[in-house]
Design a protein around this motif. Structure first.
Motif, PDB file in Angstrom:
ATOM      1  N   ILE A 165       5.558   5.796  -2.358  1.00  0.00           N
ATOM      2  CA  ILE A 165       6.966   5.388  -2.325  1.00  0.00           C
ATOM      3  C   ILE A 165       7.192   4.441  -1.156  1.00  0.00           C
ATOM      4  CG2 ILE A 165       9.347   6.206  -2.176  1.00  0.00           C
ATOM      5  CD1 ILE A 165       8.368   8.907  -3.221  1.00  0.00           C
ATOM      6  N   PHE A 166       6.728   4.833   0.021  1.00  0.00           N
ATOM      7  CA  PHE A 166       6.957   4.034   1.214  1.00  0.00           C
ATOM      8  C   PHE A 166       6.289   2.668   1.129  1.00  0.00           C
ATOM      9  CE2 PHE A 166       7.368   8.400   3.020  1.00  0.00           C
ATOM     10  CZ  PHE A 166       8.692   8.288   3.427  1.00  0.00           C
ATOM     11  N   THR A 167       5.111   2.598   0.524  1.00  0.00           N
ATOM     12  CA  THR A 167       4.353   1.343   0.510  1.00  0.00           C
ATOM     13  C   THR A 167       4.716   0.434  -0.651  1.00  0.00           C
ATOM     14  OG1 THR A 167       2.554   2.445  -0.695  1.00  0.00           O
ATOM     15  CG2 THR A 167       2.380   2.345   1.719  1.00  0.00           C
ATOM     16  N   ASP A 168       5.618   0.860  -1.501  1.00  0.00           N
ATOM     17  CA  ASP A 168       6.054   0.008  -2.606  1.00  0.00           C
ATOM     18  C   ASP A 168       7.243  -0.835  -2.149  1.00  0.00           C
ATOM     19  OD1 ASP A 168       7.279  -0.964  -5.099  1.00  0.00           O
ATOM     20  OD2 ASP A 168       5.833   0.361  -6.055  1.00  0.00           O
ATOM     21  N   PRO A 169       7.176  -2.165  -2.249  1.00  0.00           N
ATOM     22  CA  PRO A 169       8.299  -2.998  -1.808  1.00  0.00           C
ATOM     23  C   PRO A 169       9.605  -2.664  -2.503  1.00  0.00           C
ATOM     24  CG  PRO A 169       6.350  -4.345  -2.167  1.00  0.00           C
ATOM     25  CD  PRO A 169       6.023  -2.966  -2.676  1.00  0.00           C
ATOM     26  N   ALA A 170       9.529  -2.111  -3.703  1.00  0.00           N
ATOM     27  CA  ALA A 170      10.742  -1.749  -4.440  1.00  0.00           C
ATOM     28  C   ALA A 170      11.212  -0.336  -4.132  1.00  0.00           C
ATOM     29  CB  ALA A 170      10.502  -1.885  -5.945  1.00  0.00           C
ATOM     30  N   GLY A 171      10.515   0.369  -3.256  1.00  0.00           N
ATOM     31  CA  GLY A 171      10.942   1.712  -2.879  1.00  0.00           C
ATOM     32  C   GLY A 171      10.804   2.706  -4.013  1.00  0.00           C
ATOM     33  N   PRO A 172      11.745   3.654  -4.133  1.00  0.00           N
ATOM     34  CA  PRO A 172      11.662   4.691  -5.176  1.00  0.00           C
ATOM     35  C   PRO A 172      11.553   4.124  -6.588  1.00  0.00           C
ATOM     36  CG  PRO A 172      13.328   5.263  -3.562  1.00  0.00           C
ATOM     37  CD  PRO A 172      12.890   3.870  -3.234  1.00  0.00           C
ATOM     38  N   THR A 206      12.827  -3.815   1.661  1.00  0.00           N
ATOM     39  CA  THR A 206      12.132  -4.901   2.341  1.00  0.00           C
ATOM     40  C   THR A 206      13.065  -5.689   3.252  1.00  0.00           C
ATOM     41  OG1 THR A 206      12.513  -6.315   0.400  1.00  0.00           O
ATOM     42  CG2 THR A 206      10.398  -5.165   0.542  1.00  0.00           C
ATOM     43  N   ASP A 207      14.332  -5.849   2.839  1.00  0.00           N
ATOM     44  CA  ASP A 207      15.274  -6.664   3.606  1.00  0.00           C
ATOM     45  C   ASP A 207      16.417  -5.856   4.207  1.00  0.00           C
ATOM     46  OD1 ASP A 207      13.788  -8.889   2.811  1.00  0.00           O
ATOM     47  OD2 ASP A 207      14.990  -9.160   0.999  1.00  0.00           O
ATOM     48  N   GLY A 208      16.665  -4.658   3.690  1.00  0.00           N
ATOM     49  CA  GLY A 208      17.803  -3.878   4.141  1.00  0.00           C
ATOM     50  C   GLY A 208      17.576  -3.200   5.484  1.00  0.00           C
ATOM     51  N   SER A 209      18.670  -2.875   6.142  1.00  0.00           N
ATOM     52  CA  SER A 209      18.604  -2.171   7.424  1.00  0.00           C
ATOM     53  C   SER A 209      18.573  -0.665   7.195  1.00  0.00           C
ATOM     54  CB  SER A 209      19.824  -2.524   8.275  1.00  0.00           C
ATOM     55  OG  SER A 209      21.017  -2.038   7.661  1.00  0.00           O
ATOM     56  N   TRP A 210      18.274   0.068   8.274  1.00  0.00           N
ATOM     57  CA  TRP A 210      18.278   1.537   8.175  1.00  0.00           C
ATOM     58  C   TRP A 210      19.654   2.074   7.792  1.00  0.00           C
ATOM     59  CZ3 TRP A 210      20.622   5.157  11.654  1.00  0.00           C
ATOM     60  CH2 TRP A 210      20.329   6.494  11.344  1.00  0.00           C
ATOM     61  N   PRO A 211      20.765   1.613   8.403  1.00  0.00           N
ATOM     62  CA  PRO A 211      22.082   2.100   7.964  1.00  0.00           C
ATOM     63  C   PRO A 211      22.370   1.805   6.499  1.00  0.00           C
ATOM     64  CG  PRO A 211      22.275   1.038  10.115  1.00  0.00           C
ATOM     65  CD  PRO A 211      20.893   0.752   9.604  1.00  0.00           C
ATOM     66  N   TYR A 238       8.915  -0.072   5.965  1.00  0.00           N
ATOM     67  CA  TYR A 238      10.195  -0.656   5.578  1.00  0.00           C
ATOM     68  C   TYR A 238      10.507  -1.919   6.372  1.00  0.00           C
ATOM     69  CZ  TYR A 238      11.193   3.561   2.863  1.00  0.00           C
ATOM     70  OH  TYR A 238      11.157   4.576   1.942  1.00  0.00           O
ATOM     71  N   GLY A 239      11.432  -2.714   5.835  1.00  0.00           N
ATOM     72  CA  GLY A 239      11.773  -3.986   6.453  1.00  0.00           C
ATOM     73  C   GLY A 239      12.355  -3.855   7.841  1.00  0.00           C
ATOM     74  N   TRP A 240      13.101  -2.779   8.107  1.00  0.00           N
ATOM     75  CA  TRP A 240      13.664  -2.607   9.446  1.00  0.00           C
ATOM     76  C   TRP A 240      12.615  -2.151  10.460  1.00  0.00           C
ATOM     77  CZ3 TRP A 240      12.944   2.360  11.032  1.00  0.00           C
ATOM     78  CH2 TRP A 240      12.910   3.367  10.059  1.00  0.00           C
ATOM     79  N   GLY A 241      11.413  -1.833   9.979  1.00  0.00           N
ATOM     80  CA  GLY A 241      10.295  -1.478  10.850  1.00  0.00           C
ATOM     81  C   GLY A 241       9.275  -2.597  10.869  1.00  0.00           C
ATOM     82  N   LEU A 242       8.023  -2.253  10.643  1.00  0.00           N
ATOM     83  CA  LEU A 242       6.960  -3.258  10.645  1.00  0.00           C
ATOM     84  C   LEU A 242       6.872  -4.038   9.341  1.00  0.00           C
ATOM     85  CD1 LEU A 242       4.095  -1.260  12.431  1.00  0.00           C
ATOM     86  CD2 LEU A 242       5.752  -2.851  13.419  1.00  0.00           C
ATOM     87  N   GLY A 243       7.488  -3.527   8.274  1.00  0.00           N
ATOM     88  CA  GLY A 243       7.556  -4.272   7.019  1.00  0.00           C
ATOM     89  C   GLY A 243       6.234  -4.447   6.299  1.00  0.00           C
ATOM     90  N   LEU A 244       5.307  -3.496   6.464  1.00  0.00           N
ATOM     91  CA  LEU A 244       3.982  -3.662   5.861  1.00  0.00           C
ATOM     92  C   LEU A 244       3.989  -3.515   4.343  1.00  0.00           C
ATOM     93  CD1 LEU A 244       1.602  -1.854   8.391  1.00  0.00           C
ATOM     94  CD2 LEU A 244       2.333  -4.249   8.308  1.00  0.00           C
ATOM     95  N   ALA A 245       4.991  -2.832   3.784  1.00  0.00           N
ATOM     96  CA  ALA A 245       5.029  -2.678   2.325  1.00  0.00           C
ATOM     97  C   ALA A 245       5.070  -4.030   1.633  1.00  0.00           C
ATOM     98  CB  ALA A 245       6.239  -1.833   1.918  1.00  0.00           C
ATOM     99  N   ALA A 246       5.896  -4.926   2.151  1.00  0.00           N
ATOM    100  CA  ALA A 246       5.963  -6.274   1.578  1.00  0.00           C
ATOM    101  C   ALA A 246       4.816  -7.141   2.084  1.00  0.00           C
ATOM    102  CB  ALA A 246       7.303  -6.918   1.925  1.00  0.00           C
TER     103      ALA A 246
END
Length: 375
Positions: free
Chosen positions: A26-33, A172-177, A311-319
Motif C-alpha cells: 500500500i505504502f509503495t504504490d503511488p496510487a495508495g490504497p 504522491t503530491d498531497g500533504s499529511w494534513p 509518501y510525497g510529504w516524506g521522501l517520496g520513494l513510492a513515486a
C-alpha cells in the motif's frame, strides 16, 4: 512457562513484520490504497506472488495471537479472583482509542479498532463452556463465509469494461494534513473492512484461546502442531496460491478465508521450531523476539516509517522508485524490519516495555491508581 513465552514473543514478532509485508504494498504504490486494491492497473506475475506470500496470513496469525493473549488475561483474572471481564473492558477501550488515532493519523487499514470491538464480544464468551464456544464459532463462521461469498459473487458479476478510476495523486503530491482529512472524509470506505475483520476475529480469537488450552505451546501439543502445519501449509497454501492468480474478484476469499488457514500452519510450524531449539537464541531470533515484546509500538511506528519513506510529504520513494516496482518493495520491507529489530534491541536494554506499551500500561492503571490514592 518460559519457553511458552519465548514462543509467543517470536510469533508476535513474525506476525508484526508479516503485516508490514502486506502493508508495504500500500505504502509503495503511488496510487495508495486504490493501487493496492488493483484499481487502475494490472499486477504482474512476480508482484502477485510476492503479495501472496503475506496477504492476510500474518493478519490471521496476529488475530490468533490476540485470542491467546485474551485467554491469558482471563486466566490471570480468575487466578487473582477478579471480576471478569471487569477491567478488561477498559483495556479494550484503550485499544479502540489507540486504533482510532492510528487510523486517523497514519494508516487507513488499521486493525486495532477491529480487535478492540472483537475483544469485547469474545471477553463475554471465553469463559463459557466448550459447547457454547463451538456454537458461536460455527454460527459466526457461517456468517463470515456468507459475507465473503456475497462480495465475491458481486465482484465476479461486475462489468470489467467499467472505466478505471483515475490515478489518485494524494499520496504522491498531497500533504499529511490532506491525507488525514481524506481518511476522515472516507471513514466509511476505509472502515468497511471491519465487516470481515470482526466476524473472522471472533472465530480466530476463540480458536486461539482453545488452542492454548489444548497445549499447543507445550509438549502436549506436538501432534496438534503437526496437524495445523499440514492443514495450513500443505493444503490451504497451495489453494491460496491458485486463488491469488484467479483475479481481483477473489480477493476476499484469499484474504479472509484461505489466509487464516495458512496462518494456522504458520502457528504450528513456528511454534514447533521455537520449542525445538536448544541453547541461547541467535541474532535473528533475538531480533524477532524483541519486535514481539514491543509489538504495539512496532506495528504503529513501522507504518509511520513506511509513510515517511514512501509518501510525497516524506521522501517520496513510492513515486520515485515506481520504475523499479515490484523489486524494490521487498527491499523496503526488509530495511524497515531491520531498522526496528535494531531499535527495539537498543530500547529494551534500558526499558522493560516498548514506548507505546509503557504509555498504554500507564493509561490502563491510571483510573485505579487514582482511586487508591484517594482512599
Amino acid at each position: 512457562m518460559t519457553r511458552r513465552i519465548d514462543a509467543l514473543d517470536v510469533l508476535r514478532g513474525v506476525a508484526i513484520m508479516g503485516t508490514l509485508g502486506t502493508n508495504i504494498w500500500i505504502f509503495t504504490d503511488p496510487a495508495g490504497p486504490a493501487g493496492f486494491l488493483g484499481i487502475g492497473r494490472d499486477m504482474g506475475v512476480v508482484e502477485t506472488f510476492l503479495r501472496f506470500l503475506s496477504n492476510g496470513k500474518f493478519l490471521g496469525l496476529l488475530t490468533l495471537l490476540f485470542g491467546v493473549g485474551l485467554e491469558l488475561q482471563y486466566r490471570s483474572a480468575v487466578r487473582k479472583g477478579l471480576a471478569w471481564p471487569g477491567r478488561y473492558l477498559w483495556r479494550a477501550t484503550l485499544l479502540l482509542a489507540e486504533g482510532a488515532l492510528h487510523f486517523v493519523l497514519i494508516f487507513e487499514f488499521d486493525v486495532l479498532m477491529g480487535y478492540a470491538i472483537t475483544s469485547v464480544i469474545v471477553a463475554y464468551l471465553i469463559g463459557r463452556s466448550d459447547r457454547v464456544v463451538r456454537t458461536w464459532m460455527v454460527t459466526v463462521g457461517a456468517l463470515h463465509l456468507t459475507l465473503v461469498s456475497l462480495l465475491t459473487v458481486a465482484l465476479l458479476a461486475a462489468d470489467d469494461s467499467t472505466p478505471r478510476t483515475p490515478v489518485d495523486t494524494l499520496y504522491t503530491d498531497g500533504s499529511w494534513p490532506q491525507q488525514v482529512a481524506a481518511r476522515l472524509h472516507q471513514v466509511a470506505l476505509y472502515r468497511a473492512e471491519l465487516i470481515f475483520i470482526v466476524p473472522m476475529g471472533i472465530v480466530l480469537f476463540l480458536l486461539g484461546s482453545r488452542l492454548l488450552r489444548a497445549g499447543l505451546f507445550d509438549e502436549r501439543g506436538a501432534r496438534l502442531r503437526r496437524r495445523l502445519t499440514a492443514l495450513g501449509l500443505g493444503v490451504a497454501a497451495p489453494v491460496n496460491l491458485v486463488i491469488s492468480y484467479s483475479g481481483p474478484a477473489w480477493f476476499a476469499v484469499e484474504r479472509y478465508v484461505l489466509a487464516p488457514l495458512v496462518a494456522l500452519g504458520l502457528l504450528g510450524l513456528i511454534t514447533s521450531i521455537v520449542l525445538g531449539m536448544d541453547g541461547a537464541p541467535g541474532m535473528i531470533r533475538r531480533g524477532v523476539t524483541n519486535v514481539g515484546r514491543t509489538a504495539l509500538s512496532c506495528y504503529v511506528f513501522q507504518n509511520l516509517a513506511a509513510s515517511i519513506l514512501c509518501y510525497g510529504w516524506g521522501l517520496g520513494l513510492a513515486a520515485g522508485l515506481d520504475w523499479l516496482r515490484p523489486w524494490w518493495v521487498p527491499v523496503a520491507w526488509a530495511g524497515i524490519c531491520l531498522l526496528f529489530m535494531t531499535l527495539t534491541a537498543l530500547w529494551l536494554r534500558r526499558f522493560e516495555r516498548g514506548p507505546l506499551e509503557s504509555a498504554w500500561q500507564w493509561a490502563y492503571r491510571a483510573p485505579w491508581a487514582k482511586r487508591a490514592s484517594v482512599h
